[in-house]
Design an enzyme around this catalytic site. Structure first.
Site, PDB file in Angstrom:
ATOM      1  N   ARG A 196       0.812  -1.225   0.000  1.00 35.40           N
ATOM      2  CA  ARG A 196       0.000   0.000   0.000  1.00 35.40           C
ATOM      3  C   ARG A 196       0.838   1.266   0.000  1.00 35.40           C
ATOM      4  NH1 ARG A 196      -2.790  -0.642   5.415  1.00 35.40           N
ATOM      5  NH2 ARG A 196      -0.722  -1.421   5.832  1.00 35.40           N
ATOM      6  N   GLN A 199       8.570  26.356  15.602  1.00 40.12           N
ATOM      7  CA  GLN A 199       8.223  26.881  14.280  1.00 40.12           C
ATOM      8  C   GLN A 199       8.581  25.846  13.222  1.00 40.12           C
ATOM      9  OE1 GLN A 199       9.584  30.922  13.571  1.00 40.12           O
ATOM     10  NE2 GLN A 199       9.942  30.496  11.415  1.00 40.12           N
ATOM     11  N   ASN A 247       8.925  25.326   8.961  1.00 42.96           N
ATOM     12  CA  ASN A 247       9.069  26.050   7.701  1.00 42.96           C
ATOM     13  C   ASN A 247       9.171  25.055   6.558  1.00 42.96           C
ATOM     14  OD1 ASN A 247       9.320  28.603   9.037  1.00 42.96           O
ATOM     15  ND2 ASN A 247      11.431  28.113   9.473  1.00 42.96           N
ATOM     16  N   ARG A 305      20.444  27.713  -1.121  1.00 43.13           N
ATOM     17  CA  ARG A 305      19.950  28.598  -0.065  1.00 43.13           C
ATOM     18  C   ARG A 305      20.939  28.512   1.098  1.00 43.13           C
ATOM     19  NH1 ARG A 305      14.533  30.094  -1.063  1.00 43.13           N
ATOM     20  NH2 ARG A 305      13.507  28.779  -2.611  1.00 43.13           N
ATOM     21  N   HIS A 355      22.844  30.374   6.324  1.00 44.17           N
ATOM     22  CA  HIS A 355      22.087  31.262   7.195  1.00 44.17           C
ATOM     23  C   HIS A 355      22.177  30.793   8.644  1.00 44.17           C
ATOM     24  CE1 HIS A 355      19.492  31.565   3.353  1.00 44.17           C
ATOM     25  NE2 HIS A 355      20.421  32.503   3.327  1.00 44.17           N
ATOM     26  N   LYS A 363      17.869  23.367  14.219  1.00 39.26           N
ATOM     27  CA  LYS A 363      16.951  22.961  13.150  1.00 39.26           C
ATOM     28  C   LYS A 363      16.965  21.446  12.981  1.00 39.26           C
ATOM     29  CE  LYS A 363      17.691  27.204  10.511  1.00 39.26           C
ATOM     30  NZ  LYS A 363      18.258  27.789   9.289  1.00 39.26           N
ATOM     31  N   HIS A 414      23.675  27.110   8.204  1.00 38.70           N
ATOM     32  CA  HIS A 414      23.023  26.046   7.449  1.00 38.70           C
ATOM     33  C   HIS A 414      22.725  26.489   6.028  1.00 38.70           C
ATOM     34  CE1 HIS A 414      19.250  23.988   6.118  1.00 38.70           C
ATOM     35  NE2 HIS A 414      20.037  22.963   6.343  1.00 38.70           N
ATOM     36  N   TYR A 420      11.561  22.023   7.604  1.00 37.79           N
ATOM     37  CA  TYR A 420      12.372  22.019   8.819  1.00 37.79           C
ATOM     38  C   TYR A 420      11.655  22.631  10.006  1.00 37.79           C
ATOM     39  CZ  TYR A 420      13.772  26.801   7.334  1.00 37.79           C
ATOM     40  OH  TYR A 420      13.795  28.113   6.930  1.00 37.79           O
ATOM     41  N   GLU A 454      19.611  38.013  11.933  1.00 32.72           N
ATOM     42  CA  GLU A 454      20.081  37.230  10.783  1.00 32.72           C
ATOM     43  C   GLU A 454      21.581  37.329  10.617  1.00 32.72           C
ATOM     44  OE1 GLU A 454      18.474  38.646   7.091  1.00 32.72           O
ATOM     45  OE2 GLU A 454      16.730  37.377   7.252  1.00 32.72           O
ATOM     46  N   ASP A 493      22.058  36.109  -0.926  1.00 32.78           N
ATOM     47  CA  ASP A 493      23.022  35.053  -0.622  1.00 32.78           C
ATOM     48  C   ASP A 493      24.317  35.214  -1.413  1.00 32.78           C
ATOM     49  OD1 ASP A 493      21.235  34.049   1.191  1.00 32.78           O
ATOM     50  OD2 ASP A 493      20.769  32.225   0.069  1.00 32.78           O
TER      51      ASP A 493
END
Length: 183
Positions: A23, A47, A49, A59, A62, A72, A119, A132, A143, A170
């Site tokens: 299945r 949180q 995301n 990406r 950060h 994370k 990351h 995440y 930031e 970036d």
């Protein structure tokens, strides 16, 4: 779940137990008790995301600074990415070193990145849906970022840099030595 420690203290690759039959499959993606026992510390995620990206999208790197630092727990729902964590803890014996892991919707691996790490990820498949959890809320003023092409990090992206799709933000991130301090 199988928790595999990486060369960077506090970072873990997590392999779920996937139960498959005709299945489809079932797996537990997160269990607070199992997770905390596996990494050896209490983390409360606040949180979630999710992002969707096409092949070649990079990406990162950060991070959040000070009281807004974030741990994370990342995974890929669909597609494949090269996920990278860089140790930016100033007193760490592995400061400036990185670990990378191939995450995909097929292998179902997760990667835990504690506070004190930058990351980033690069999409290797045609598209990828990346998910995440964070243990702290995002704060724009906190930031920080590091250039994906920092020569001192020497990241092996396993992908031609000429084919990468990178945001202007970036592209303009500083090298680790000039980056905003995490602490």
């Amino acid at each position: 779940m199988n928790f595999i420690a990486t060369k960077l203290e506090g970072c873990f690759v997590i392999e779920p137990n996937v139960i498959q039959d005709s299945r489809g499959y079932f797996m537990e993606t997160f269990n607070e008790n199992t997770f905390q026992k596996g990494i050896g510390k209490k983390i409360v995620f606040v949180q979630d995301n999710q992002s969707y990206s096409s092949k070649g999208v990079l990406r990162g790197f950060h991070y959040q600074t000070g009281e807004h630092a974030q741990a994370k727990l990342v995974r890929v729902l669909q597609g494949e990415v090269l996920d990278v964590a860089v140790d930016i803890r100033p007193n760490s014996s592995t400061y400036g070193q990185y670990v990378s892991e191939l995450l995909s919707g097929e292998n179902q691996k997760q990667f835990f990145i504690p506070r004190g790490f930058a990351h980033g990820f690069l999409v290797l498949s045609e598209t990828a849906t990346f998910f995440y959890k964070c243990d702290n809320f995002y704060n724009k003023e906190s930031e920080g970022g590091i250039s994906y092409k920092d020569a001192t990090l020497n990241i092996d992206w396993q992908f031609p840099t000429t084919d990468m799709l990178i945001s202007e933000k970036d592209q303009n991130l500083p090298a680790l030595e000039n980056a905003k301090k995490a602490w």
